[in-house]
Design a protein around this motif. Structure first.
Motif, PDB file in Angstrom:
ATOM      1  N   ASP A  26      32.404 -22.744 -12.895  1.00 14.54           N
ATOM      2  CA  ASP A  26      32.446 -23.737 -11.819  1.00 14.54           C
ATOM      3  C   ASP A  26      32.716 -25.123 -12.416  1.00 14.54           C
ATOM      4  OD1 ASP A  26      31.960 -25.525  -9.765  1.00 14.54           O
ATOM      5  OD2 ASP A  26      30.063 -24.636  -9.164  1.00 14.54           O
ATOM      6  N   SER A  28      32.513 -27.991 -11.111  1.00 13.41           N
ATOM      7  CA  SER A  28      31.631 -29.048 -10.626  1.00 13.41           C
ATOM      8  C   SER A  28      30.188 -28.884 -11.104  1.00 13.41           C
ATOM      9  CB  SER A  28      31.650 -29.092  -9.094  1.00 13.41           C
ATOM     10  OG  SER A  28      31.116 -27.896  -8.563  1.00 13.41           O
ATOM     11  N   PHE A  29      29.872 -27.758 -11.764  1.00 16.10           N
ATOM     12  CA  PHE A  29      28.499 -27.530 -12.231  1.00 16.10           C
ATOM     13  C   PHE A  29      28.228 -28.383 -13.467  1.00 16.10           C
ATOM     14  CE2 PHE A  29      25.194 -25.192 -14.566  1.00 16.10           C
ATOM     15  CZ  PHE A  29      24.237 -25.083 -13.582  1.00 16.10           C
ATOM     16  N   SER A  30      27.087 -29.072 -13.466  1.00 13.88           N
ATOM     17  CA  SER A  30      26.721 -29.945 -14.579  1.00 13.88           C
ATOM     18  C   SER A  30      25.734 -29.255 -15.519  1.00 13.88           C
ATOM     19  CB  SER A  30      26.076 -31.232 -14.055  1.00 13.88           C
ATOM     20  OG  SER A  30      27.009 -31.969 -13.309  1.00 13.88           O
ATOM     21  N   TYR A  31      26.054 -29.286 -16.792  1.00 12.87           N
ATOM     22  CA  TYR A  31      25.170 -28.767 -17.840  1.00 12.87           C
ATOM     23  C   TYR A  31      24.454 -29.955 -18.455  1.00 12.87           C
ATOM     24  CZ  TYR A  31      27.704 -24.377 -17.417  1.00 12.87           C
ATOM     25  OH  TYR A  31      28.242 -23.215 -16.932  1.00 12.87           O
ATOM     26  N   CYS A  49      25.132 -35.076 -19.776  1.00 17.07           N
ATOM     27  CA  CYS A  49      25.689 -34.265 -18.687  1.00 17.07           C
ATOM     28  C   CYS A  49      27.146 -33.934 -19.012  1.00 17.07           C
ATOM     29  CB  CYS A  49      25.605 -35.049 -17.384  1.00 17.07           C
ATOM     30  SG  CYS A  49      26.313 -34.188 -15.985  1.00 17.07           S
ATOM     31  N   SER A  51      30.485 -31.324 -17.702  1.00 16.52           N
ATOM     32  CA  SER A  51      30.996 -30.341 -16.748  1.00 16.52           C
ATOM     33  C   SER A  51      32.472 -30.076 -17.023  1.00 16.52           C
ATOM     34  CB  SER A  51      30.783 -30.788 -15.303  1.00 16.52           C
ATOM     35  OG  SER A  51      31.547 -31.925 -15.009  1.00 16.52           O
ATOM     36  N   ASN A  66      35.627 -32.559 -23.064  1.00 15.09           N
ATOM     37  CA  ASN A  66      34.768 -32.825 -21.915  1.00 15.09           C
ATOM     38  C   ASN A  66      33.810 -33.990 -22.152  1.00 15.09           C
ATOM     39  OD1 ASN A  66      35.112 -29.551 -21.983  1.00 15.09           O
ATOM     40  ND2 ASN A  66      35.439 -30.450 -19.982  1.00 15.09           N
TER      41      ASN A  66
END
Length: 166
Positions: A26, A28-31, A49, A51, A66
């Motif tokens: 995904d 838009s998912f933030s790690y 953060c 993504s 990223n």
């Protein structure tokens, strides 16, 4: 350049297929995790953060990454590049066996990811097929009732590790 696989584990009660809302890739998912500088050992004070949907060009060349971040102590730049296509949901079988499921692969230069933080934006489904979306794991667990399956469902004992991948 070292690659780190983020792996997750949890106790799933009457649930399976725990993963980010839009799947493991995904954009838009933030790690969220802390970074440790490989040069001086300084640990970031706050979580970083990252993504898949956020990219920045590298200073040299035509490639992108990223995240580019400067260490506050030694001022060295480090990068984190996410590599999609390697993650998969945490299943009931893996949970029962105490196994970890791969979630995302990070290629790191100058940094080592540590201390992953679970947040919101997860999805999971009951063994009866009921889907639970927008699950927030920032509190460390999740509990609901599956009307269709007429049983309680729960996620608890969340764990994560970063494994070096060759």
């Amino acid at each position: 350049m070292v690659k780190f696989m983020l792996k997750i584990a949890a106790d799933l009660e009457n649930l399976t297929n725990l993963q980010p809302q839009g799947g493991c890739d995904d954009p838009s998912f933030s790690y969220l995790f802390k970074l440790k500088c490989e040069n001086c050992g300084e640990m970031s004070q706050r979580e970083t953060c990252v993504s898949l949907g956020d990219t920045v060009p590298l200073p040299q060349g035509k490639a992108s990454t990223n995240l580019i971040q400067k260490c506050k102590l030694c001022s060295r730049d480090g990068t984190v590049t996410m590599i999609s296509g390697r993650g998969k949901p945490l299943t009931q079988e893996e949970s029962e066996a105490g196994k970890y499921a791969p979630l995302m692969l990070f290629e790191c230069r100058g940094y080592e990811p540590v201390d992953y933080v679970f947040g919101d934006g997860w999805k999971v489904e009951s063994l009866e097929g009921t889907k639970f979306e927008g699950v927030d794991l920032s509190g460390g667990d999740f509990a609901e009732y599956d009307e269709k399956g007429e049983c309680p469902v729960m996620i608890s004992n969340l764990r994560s590790i970063f494994d070096v991948v060759k």
